[in-house]
Enzyme design. Structure first.
Site, mmCIF file in Angstrom:
data_model
loop_
_atom_site.group_PDB
_atom_site.id
_atom_site.type_symbol
_atom_site.label_atom_id
_atom_site.label_comp_id
_atom_site.label_asym_id
_atom_site.label_seq_id
_atom_site.Cartn_x
_atom_site.Cartn_y
_atom_site.Cartn_z
ATOM 1 N N HIS A 91 -15.268 -33.945 62.912
ATOM 2 C CA HIS A 91 -15.785 -35.501 63.642
ATOM 3 C C HIS A 91 -17.006 -34.808 64.325
ATOM 4 O O HIS A 91 -17.562 -35.940 65.207
ATOM 5 C CB HIS A 91 -14.784 -35.913 64.487
ATOM 6 N N SER A 92 -17.513 -33.891 64.186
ATOM 7 C CA SER A 92 -18.525 -33.470 65.101
ATOM 8 C C SER A 92 -19.933 -34.207 65.520
ATOM 9 O O SER A 92 -20.523 -34.384 64.317
ATOM 10 C CB SER A 92 -18.932 -31.845 64.795
ATOM 11 N N ASN A 93 -20.329 -34.517 66.677
ATOM 12 C CA ASN A 93 -21.519 -35.470 66.609
ATOM 13 C C ASN A 93 -22.766 -34.367 66.277
ATOM 14 O O ASN A 93 -23.789 -34.863 65.749
ATOM 15 C CB ASN A 93 -21.653 -35.774 68.172
ATOM 16 N N HIS A 94 -22.501 -32.943 66.739
ATOM 17 C CA HIS A 94 -23.591 -32.143 66.203
ATOM 18 C C HIS A 94 -23.965 -32.094 64.829
ATOM 19 O O HIS A 94 -24.890 -31.938 64.416
ATOM 20 C CB HIS A 94 -23.226 -30.679 66.874
ATOM 21 N N ILE A 95 -22.742 -31.855 64.028
ATOM 22 C CA ILE A 95 -22.720 -31.772 62.543
ATOM 23 C C ILE A 95 -23.735 -32.945 62.179
ATOM 24 O O ILE A 95 -24.708 -32.974 61.132
ATOM 25 C CB ILE A 95 -21.501 -31.691 61.993
#
Ligand code: PLP
Length: 309
Positions: A69-73
């Site tokens: 769920h990473s915002n960074h990804i």
């Protein structure tokens, strides 16, 4: 590179006044979430000097790490698509390999941007910062610019030092959510000595204090660890109801992992008398709204209210 980092996008957006609490305490929000539709908030700041460095080094491929769920990804995939870079995401969770029906909206979005994935077991993922792991990565992905998990490194901190502007000197407190601490470090480094920078930890992790102190030059900051709602990405109905109420009243959507807990925490501290009378508080909206759809799927399973977005 022009069309993402030095274009017409204004990187000095005005702050929004939210409300005056009793005692003349004012809360304002810096709308970093509006920096860019896909590369928003602290992700824009953290990627800026990293992707400029990749370009200087002549690298047209990038690789980074994150959870499903990473915002960074999501932001790295969006930036990579805009800049036409090859992208690899090393993703925690080997059960996701070949199981696209189980992928989060974040992973599907990143795939649609052109990111390729390598899925790792949680055990292998924990090794990702070791020299042996890095060596293997460099061999497998040559000529690739590697960005750490969460995007935090020295260049990311340099980018986050650009969040505060001259107009922000009038604030007594600068408040931001903390994951790795890179964003907070940038804020601390560019704050005024008479300002207090407050980090609201999104994780149950006291070690972060030590990590942050390695990244900063001054001591006008504090890490608060009482507003994580039981740990990273843990939520309850009180938090969701607060966020929904806030977005209805102020037309600002918060995310459940970082900024929702931050603003909830600020309201709690006001009630507890933490801020002196007439304090001016600036909360940084670091974006992260892409994670709401994935969170709503989980909330439905747990019979908790949905986040309105
Ligand atoms: C929306 C949002 N806010 C705040 C943070 C915390 O930033 P940092 O990891 O720099 O502490 C993150 C995580 O990277 C994030 O995605």
């Amino acid at each position: 590179m022009q069309h993402l980092f030095d274009s017409n996008i204004s990187t000095n957006l005005p702050n929004e006044f939210i409300k005056e609490f009793p005692g003349g305490i004012e809360l304002w929000i810096k709308r970093e979430d509006l920096l860019h539709p896909e590369v928003s908030g602290n992700k824009f700041r953290k990627l800026k000097y990293n992707l400029l460095r990749a370009s200087e080094e002549g690298k047209s491929k990038i690789l980074t790490f994150g959870g499903a769920h990473s915002n960074h990804i999501a932001a790295t995939a969006a930036a990579g698509k805009i800049l036409d870079l090859g992208m690899t995401g090393i993703i925690r969770g080997e059960e996701l390999e070949g199981a696209e029906d189980k992928w989060s909206p974040t992973l599907k979005y990143a795939r649609d941007c052109g990111m390729k994935f390598e899925f790792l077991s949680r055990e292998d993922y924990r090794e990702k910062d070791t020299a042996a792991f890095m060596e293997r990565l460099n061999l497998k992905y040559p000529d690739t610019y590697i960005i750490p998990e969460g995007g935090t490194n020295q260049l990311a901190i340099q980018g986050c030092e650009e969040i505060l502007s001259r107009e922000d000197k009038k604030f007594d407190f600068i408040c931001a959510s903390v994951g790795t601490g890179g964003t907070l470090a940038g804020l601390i480094n560019s704050s005024q000595v008479n300002q207090k920078v407050l980090g609201f930890s999104a994780l149950k992790a006291d070690y972060l204090r030590n990590e942050i102190s390695k990244m900063v030059k001054s001591s006008n900051w504090e890490l608060l660890v009482d507003h994580h709602f039981g740990g990273y990405a843990k939520v309850n109905a009180a938090l969701i109801n607060f966020m929904n109420d806030f977005s209805k009243k102020h037309k600002i959507i918060l995310d459940p992992v970082y900024t929702g807990k931050l603003v909830f925490g600020i309201f709690e501290l006001v009630k507890q008398g933490f801020y002196p009378a007439n304090s001016k508080i600036l909360a940084i909206h670091t974006g992260g709204l892409q994670g709401i759809n994935g969170m709503n799927r989980n909330l439905k399973k747990k019979d908790l209210p949905q986040i309105v977005n």
